[in-house]
Write a protein that holds these residues in place. Structure first.
Motif, short mmCIF file in Angstrom:
data_model
loop_
_atom_site.label_atom_id
_atom_site.label_comp_id
_atom_site.label_asym_id
_atom_site.label_seq_id
_atom_site.Cartn_x
_atom_site.Cartn_y
_atom_site.Cartn_z
N HIS A 5 0.63 -1.24 -0.07
CA HIS A 5 0.05 -0.46 -0.11
C HIS A 5 0.49 1.08 0.06
N PRO A 6 0.44 2.23 -0.65
CA PRO A 6 1.04 3.95 -0.84
C PRO A 6 1.22 4.67 0.21
N THR A 7 0.02 4.18 1.49
CA THR A 7 -0.10 4.61 2.33
C THR A 7 0.49 4.53 3.68
N PRO A 8 1.89 5.47 4.22
CA PRO A 8 2.23 5.39 5.14
C PRO A 8 2.50 3.55 6.09
N THR A 9 2.88 3.03 6.12
CA THR A 9 2.50 2.28 7.26
C THR A 9 2.59 2.80 8.94
N THR A 10 1.49 3.60 9.39
CA THR A 10 1.63 3.90 11.02
C THR A 10 1.59 1.99 12.31
N PRO A 11 2.05 2.62 12.80
CA PRO A 11 2.52 1.49 13.47
C PRO A 11 0.77 0.38 14.20
N LEU A 12 -0.14 0.98 13.97
CA LEU A 12 -1.32 1.11 14.46
C LEU A 12 -1.59 0.18 12.71
N ARG A 13 -1.44 1.01 11.83
CA ARG A 13 -2.17 -0.29 10.51
C ARG A 13 -0.80 -1.08 10.38
N ALA A 14 0.56 -1.60 11.20
CA ALA A 14 1.03 -2.35 10.69
C ALA A 14 -0.04 -4.15 11.42
N ARG A 15 0.11 -3.55 12.44
CA ARG A 15 -0.72 -4.27 13.67
C ARG A 15 -1.92 -4.33 12.80
N MET A 16 -2.65 -3.97 12.23
CA MET A 16 -4.11 -4.66 11.37
C MET A 16 -3.40 -5.57 9.81
N MET A 17 -2.50 -5.15 9.33
CA MET A 17 -2.40 -5.90 7.99
C MET A 17 -1.38 -7.65 8.70
N ALA A 18 -1.10 -7.28 9.69
CA ALA A 18 -0.78 -8.74 10.29
C ALA A 18 -1.97 -9.15 10.99
N GLN A 30 -8.45 -7.20 2.24
CA GLN A 30 -7.49 -6.33 3.10
C GLN A 30 -7.52 -4.86 2.30
N THR A 31 -7.92 -4.37 1.31
CA THR A 31 -8.17 -2.96 0.89
C THR A 31 -8.78 -2.52 0.90
N SER A 32 -10.27 -3.16 1.16
CA SER A 32 -11.74 -2.27 1.32
C SER A 32 -11.38 -1.90 2.69
N HIS A 33 -11.05 -3.27 3.76
CA HIS A 33 -10.78 -2.35 5.77
C HIS A 33 -9.73 -1.47 5.70
N LEU A 34 -8.81 -1.71 5.28
CA LEU A 34 -7.67 -0.37 5.16
C LEU A 34 -8.41 0.93 4.77
N LEU A 88 -7.73 -3.57 18.15
CA LEU A 88 -7.93 -3.05 18.83
C LEU A 88 -8.20 -3.38 20.67
N ARG A 89 -8.99 -4.35 20.58
CA ARG A 89 -9.91 -5.35 21.31
C ARG A 89 -10.49 -4.41 22.19
N ARG A 90 -11.48 -3.45 21.52
CA ARG A 90 -12.29 -2.61 21.83
C ARG A 90 -13.78 -3.15 22.00
N HIS A 91 -14.13 -3.76 22.52
CA HIS A 91 -15.21 -4.16 22.78
C HIS A 91 -16.21 -3.51 22.34
#
Length: 304
Positions: A5-18, A30-34, A88-91
């Protein structure tokens, strides 16, 4: 599978991609969610990690008031919900997410004559073969362009569709007319770009550098053919798939067989074509005929 993805990968973005890769989500998901989470973060003006339940409520209201379609709105919230629930585990935030019921629409279907006109006006042999596959075998755009030589089984008269929507394999029939078109196209197909690729792995419809065409390119070819054929209905390439299923149903093919050919997981998805099978609908005899005797009069010579 992780996608670039061309968008800069923040730590949160990297966690979500993983998290998405660990759960084997496909590239499209994956593309849709991001994209959904980026939209939420842009609206929020800060990291989604700092979101509150009220923020989630207001964002959903924003989507509705901004004229976002129900389909896009639900798709957006599906991606955001993945971030809340998995990464995030934010229920407490998940509890605020809701989906709207989409209106049930009858698929647009073309007549056999209209499809014949479209195929006749296809801009070239390659386009005619691809559009014939879309209608004659009920294939999606992405399934057509990804076809390889090894997917065509002329001995058994089948085409193997590998890892399509839902990561499922399936077989569809290979009509004799399409096999003839494929053979004609193979003699005209440009060579050289994939000379080093083993025969079975060569794509049937190469684009740039021997890679397959994009779904967007075949959609443009369809639009061009439909316009040349004088079709004014708001059709898309997927209309050919709808027409394939409806015409099979009208010919009396078992709906469960059609379900397998289309690759549907649920029979209810396939059953919607019964609502547009005009041949079947018009052939149904109304119970009113039994009261009025209309059924008997239909058989009388000269009856009005």
């Amino acid at each position: 599978m992780t996608i670039q993805h061309p968008t800069p990968t923040t730590p949160l973005r990297a966690r979500m991609m993983a998290d998405m890769s660990a759960r084997n989500l496909g590239p499209a998901s994956q593309t849709s969610h991001l994209r959904a989470c980026k939209r939420f973060a842009t609206w929020l003006g800060r990291s989604p990690e700092a979101a509150s339940p009220d923020d989630v409520k207001h964002f959903q209201q924003h989507l509705i008031e901004s004229g976002t379609s129900i389909c896009t709105r639900n798709q957006t919230m599906t991606g955001v919900k993945f971030l809340f629930r998995v990464t995030l585990r934010r229920h407490d935030l998940v509890a605020e997410v809701f989906h709207l019921k989409e209106p049930v629409k009858v698929p647009l279907v073309l007549s056999r004559n209209e499809i014949k006109r479209i195929l006749a006006m296809a801009p070239g042999l390659k386009a005619r073969v691809m559009l014939s596959l879309a209608y004659g075998c009920g294939l999606r755009a992405g399934e057509v362009v990804r076809l390889r030589v090894g997917d065509i089984d002329g001995d058994q008269n089948i085409i193997r569709i590998e890892q399509s929507k839902g990561r499922k394999d399936r077989n569809v029939m290979l009509p004799a007319d399409i096999l003839s078109l494929l053979r004609a196209w193979w003699t005209e197909r440009p060579t050289g770009q994939d000379a080093g690729v083993p025969g079975p792995d060569r794509v049937l419809f190469p684009g740039y550098r021997g890679k397959h065409l994009s779904a967007r390119q075949i959609s443009r070819l369809f639009k061009q053919a439909a316009k040349a054929a004088g079709i004014t209905k708001p059709v898309t390439l997927h209309t050919l798939r709808h027409s394939f299923a409806t015409h099979l149903l009208e010919r009396g093919v078992d709906i469960r067989v059609i379900q397998v050919l289309l690759g549907h997981s649920k029979l209810t998805t396939t059953a919607r074509y019964a609502s547009v099978a005009t041949g079947m609908i018009s052939a149904v005899e109304s119970p009113l005929d039994d009261l009025t005797g209309a059924k008997r009069r239909k058989g009388r010579k000269g009856a009005s």
